[in-house]
Design a protein around this motif. Structure first.
Motif, short mmCIF file in Angstrom:
data_model
loop_
_atom_site.label_atom_id
_atom_site.label_comp_id
_atom_site.label_asym_id
_atom_site.label_seq_id
_atom_site.Cartn_x
_atom_site.Cartn_y
_atom_site.Cartn_z
N PRO A 41 18.33 10.89 -14.13
CA PRO A 41 17.07 10.16 -14.36
C PRO A 41 16.31 10.76 -15.55
CG PRO A 41 17.25 10.88 -12.06
CD PRO A 41 18.36 11.55 -12.82
N SER A 42 15.74 9.89 -16.37
CA SER A 42 14.94 10.35 -17.52
C SER A 42 14.01 9.21 -17.92
CB SER A 42 15.85 10.70 -18.71
OG SER A 42 16.23 9.53 -19.41
N ALA A 43 13.22 9.44 -18.96
CA ALA A 43 12.41 8.35 -19.52
C ALA A 43 12.78 8.15 -20.98
CB ALA A 43 10.92 8.63 -19.33
N GLY A 44 14.04 8.44 -21.32
CA GLY A 44 14.49 8.26 -22.70
C GLY A 44 14.00 9.38 -23.60
N SER B 120 10.34 2.68 -17.56
CA SER B 120 11.35 3.49 -18.25
C SER B 120 10.78 4.36 -19.36
CB SER B 120 12.46 2.58 -18.81
OG SER B 120 11.94 1.74 -19.82
N ASN B 121 9.45 4.34 -19.49
CA ASN B 121 8.84 5.20 -20.51
C ASN B 121 7.64 5.94 -19.92
OD1 ASN B 121 9.07 5.99 -23.23
ND2 ASN B 121 7.21 4.86 -23.73
N LEU B 122 7.65 6.09 -18.61
CA LEU B 122 6.45 6.56 -17.92
C LEU B 122 6.64 7.84 -17.14
CD1 LEU B 122 5.09 3.28 -16.32
CD2 LEU B 122 4.33 4.41 -18.40
N LEU B 123 5.58 8.62 -17.08
CA LEU B 123 5.52 9.78 -16.19
C LEU B 123 4.24 9.64 -15.38
CD1 LEU B 123 6.68 12.56 -15.37
CD2 LEU B 123 5.23 13.57 -17.15
N PHE B 124 4.39 9.27 -14.12
CA PHE B 124 3.22 9.20 -13.24
C PHE B 124 2.92 10.58 -12.69
CE2 PHE B 124 3.74 4.55 -12.90
CZ PHE B 124 2.41 4.17 -12.95
N ASP B 125 1.66 10.85 -12.42
CA ASP B 125 1.25 12.15 -11.89
C ASP B 125 1.82 12.36 -10.48
OD1 ASP B 125 -0.78 14.37 -12.61
OD2 ASP B 125 -1.14 13.95 -10.48
N ASP B 126 1.99 13.64 -10.14
CA ASP B 126 2.51 13.96 -8.80
C ASP B 126 1.59 13.45 -7.69
OD1 ASP B 126 4.79 15.35 -9.78
OD2 ASP B 126 3.49 17.03 -10.28
N SER B 127 0.29 13.35 -8.00
CA SER B 127 -0.65 12.88 -6.97
C SER B 127 -0.70 11.35 -6.92
CB SER B 127 -2.04 13.44 -7.25
OG SER B 127 -2.54 12.88 -8.44
N GLU C 256 0.85 -1.20 0.00
CA GLU C 256 0.00 0.00 0.00
C GLU C 256 0.88 1.24 0.00
OE1 GLU C 256 -4.01 -1.43 2.29
OE2 GLU C 256 -2.13 -1.46 3.43
N ASN C 257 0.35 2.29 -0.65
CA ASN C 257 1.06 3.58 -0.71
C ASN C 257 2.52 3.45 -1.13
OD1 ASN C 257 -1.16 5.14 0.02
ND2 ASN C 257 -0.91 4.45 2.15
N LEU C 258 2.71 2.80 -2.24
CA LEU C 258 4.07 2.59 -2.76
C LEU C 258 4.52 3.83 -3.55
CD1 LEU C 258 6.18 0.08 -3.19
CD2 LEU C 258 5.38 0.31 -5.54
N PRO C 259 5.66 4.45 -3.18
CA PRO C 259 6.11 5.62 -3.94
C PRO C 259 6.51 5.23 -5.36
CG PRO C 259 7.48 5.23 -1.99
CD PRO C 259 6.56 4.06 -2.12
N LEU C 260 5.83 5.79 -6.35
CA LEU C 260 6.08 5.41 -7.74
C LEU C 260 7.40 5.97 -8.26
CD1 LEU C 260 2.41 5.72 -8.90
CD2 LEU C 260 3.81 3.64 -9.05
N ALA C 261 7.84 7.07 -7.65
CA ALA C 261 9.11 7.66 -8.09
C ALA C 261 10.25 6.64 -7.99
CB ALA C 261 9.43 8.90 -7.25
N ALA C 262 10.15 5.77 -6.99
CA ALA C 262 11.22 4.77 -6.79
C ALA C 262 11.14 3.66 -7.84
CB ALA C 262 11.10 4.18 -5.39
N HIS C 263 10.05 3.60 -8.59
CA HIS C 263 9.86 2.50 -9.55
C HIS C 263 9.79 2.99 -10.99
CE1 HIS C 263 9.25 -0.72 -6.60
NE2 HIS C 263 8.90 0.30 -5.82
N THR C 264 10.24 4.22 -11.23
CA THR C 264 10.31 4.72 -12.61
C THR C 264 11.70 5.32 -12.81
OG1 THR C 264 9.51 6.91 -11.98
CG2 THR C 264 7.85 5.33 -12.71
N THR C 265 12.19 5.26 -14.05
CA THR C 265 13.54 5.77 -14.33
C THR C 265 13.59 7.29 -14.24
OG1 THR C 265 13.07 5.73 -16.69
CG2 THR C 265 14.20 3.80 -15.78
N PHE C 266 12.44 7.96 -14.34
CA PHE C 266 12.36 9.42 -14.21
C PHE C 266 12.48 9.86 -12.75
CE2 PHE C 266 10.15 12.02 -17.77
CZ PHE C 266 11.18 12.94 -17.77
N PHE D 252 16.04 14.35 -24.88
CA PHE D 252 15.77 13.86 -23.53
C PHE D 252 15.40 15.01 -22.60
CE2 PHE D 252 17.77 9.48 -22.88
CZ PHE D 252 17.91 9.20 -24.22
N ILE D 253 14.44 14.79 -21.73
CA ILE D 253 14.23 15.68 -20.58
C ILE D 253 14.81 14.95 -19.37
CG2 ILE D 253 12.50 16.65 -19.00
CD1 ILE D 253 10.74 17.24 -21.40
N ILE D 254 15.65 15.65 -18.63
CA ILE D 254 16.25 15.00 -17.46
C ILE D 254 15.68 15.60 -16.17
CG2 ILE D 254 18.39 14.29 -18.59
CD1 ILE D 254 19.74 16.78 -17.41
N ASN D 255 15.72 14.78 -15.14
CA ASN D 255 15.31 15.23 -13.81
C ASN D 255 16.58 15.69 -13.10
OD1 ASN D 255 14.50 15.49 -11.17
ND2 ASN D 255 13.54 13.46 -11.02
#
Ligand SMILES: Cc1cc2nc3c(=O)[nH]c(=O)nc-3n(C[C@H](O)[C@H](O)[C@H](O)COP(=O)(O)OP(=O)(O)OC[C@H]3O[C@@H](n4cnc5c(N)ncnc54)[C@H](O)[C@@H]3O)c2cc1C
Length: 296
Positions: free
Chosen positions: A212-215, A60-67, A11-21, A252-255
């Motif tokens: 970090p990026s999504a390619g 590696s190709n995803l942008l999840f919403d901030d919420s 539950e409540n898993l931070p998605l930032a830790a599971h995306t390359t972005f 590329f857009i980088i974080n």
């Protein structure tokens, strides 16, 4: 869900830790099935409980919403069976494409060298028809197995995938890729490894792998390259919040640290408007923005 599947659901898993972005809020529920049966059971449970769901490979190709994602995110990472034979390899959806490519090269099996360095899962690569160096998944895929929305497991031959440039039928059907068989040819292991290593070196040289990026953010527009258009528009280094057009590769857009999905979306909108105004080219995004279903 939690009661039914125990530790396989978080539950409540931070998605930032599971995306390359490294961007995105939390998933209300995150499932980590280890088999087709478990994945199917989770999908059906989500449907029964009217919980929206989304499948994720290596993010590696995803942008999840901030919420975040107020629903169930199904991760294929634990589905990682690989079966080699003389003609090629079967790989489950969660297998790393890069790991598969280098193992094929070591075994003297040719065909997946293009994939070395693409940070995809097999499922995500099939869904995107991922490719590089004038080759793509559709060149080697013989068939895939998939899960329908009502939990049936079926097989689809290569010709039934509607493959095109970063295009595949799964983008329309919403079915889940369970794995795929890739036909490979006999080759020389040393030569194949050298090709893989050269390509990785070229990626390191040209792509901002240190951030970090999504390619590539945009698809290749007809007759030109998104990176070249963005660079010529003077946008290298352009920054909104923590999101920046890479100095190394303008596609590329980088974080740069602390980038939000809103920063990235605003930067994408700015790039598209500038490139449209200067060159009359409307760039289409390759990366996939996943809205929070609670906001739709
Ligand atoms: C540094 C870098 C370099 C890259 N280089 C390349 C490149 O050279 N070529 C290229 O094509 N791409 C490249 N990419 C983009 C990315 O790696 C590919 O698009 C890849 O195919 C995404 O795979 P994934 O497993 O990470 O999918 P995810 O990002 O997890 O998901 C992408 C989409 O696929 C869907 N999906 C994932 N798994 C499944 C499944 N099992 N069944 C159904 N749908 C699924 C998701 O719902 C989502 O819509 C690069 C990315 C980065 C960060």
């Amino acid at each position: 869900m939690k009661q039914r599947f125990g530790n396989m659901i978080q539950e409540n898993l931070p998605l930032a830790a599971h995306t390359t972005f490294r961007i995105g809020g939390a998933a209300r529920l995150a499932g980590f099935p280890t088999s087709e049966e478990e994945l199917s059971a989770m999908l059906l449970a989500a449907k029964e409980e009217a919980i929206p769901y989304r499948v994720v490979g290596r993010g590696s190709n995803l942008l999840f919403d901030d919420s975040g994602y107020d629903g169930l995110v199904l991760f294929t990472a634990q589905m990682k069976r690989v079966v080699w034979d003389e003609g090629g390899v079967w790989a489950d959806a969660g297998v790393s494409l890069t790991a598969l490519a280098i193992e094929a090269a070591k075994r003297g099996l040719a065909g997946l060298e293009f994939a070395y360095g693409i940070p995809a899962s097999v499922g995500g690569a099939v869904y995107m028809n991922a490719g590089a160096y004038n080759a793509q998944i559709s060149d080697v895929l013989t068939y895939s197995r998939y899960l329908t929305k009502d939990g049936k497991i079926l097989t689809r031959t290569s010709a039934e995938h509607g493959f095109g440039y970063r295009k595949c039928v799964y983008q329309k059907t919403g079915e889940i890729v369970l794995g795929a068989y890739f036909a490979l040819k006999k080759g020389d292991a040393t030569e194949l490894r050298t090709v893989c290593e050269k390509r990785m070196a070229s990626r390191r040289e040209k792509q901002p792998l240190e951030f970090p990026s999504a390619g590539s953010v945009f698809k290749r527009p007809f007759g030109s390259f998104a990176g070249a258009l963005i660079e010529n528009a003077g946008l290298k280094g352009y920054r909104i919040g923590g999101a920046e057009v890479s100095e190394k590769h303008a596609g590329f857009i980088i974080n740069r640290g602390g980038a939000t999905a809103s920063d990235v979306l605003a930067l994408i909108a700015h790039i598209r408007a500038e490139v449209l105004e200067r060159y009359g080219v409307l760039l289409k995004t390759e990366i996939i923005y996943i809205e929070n279903p609670a906001h739709i």
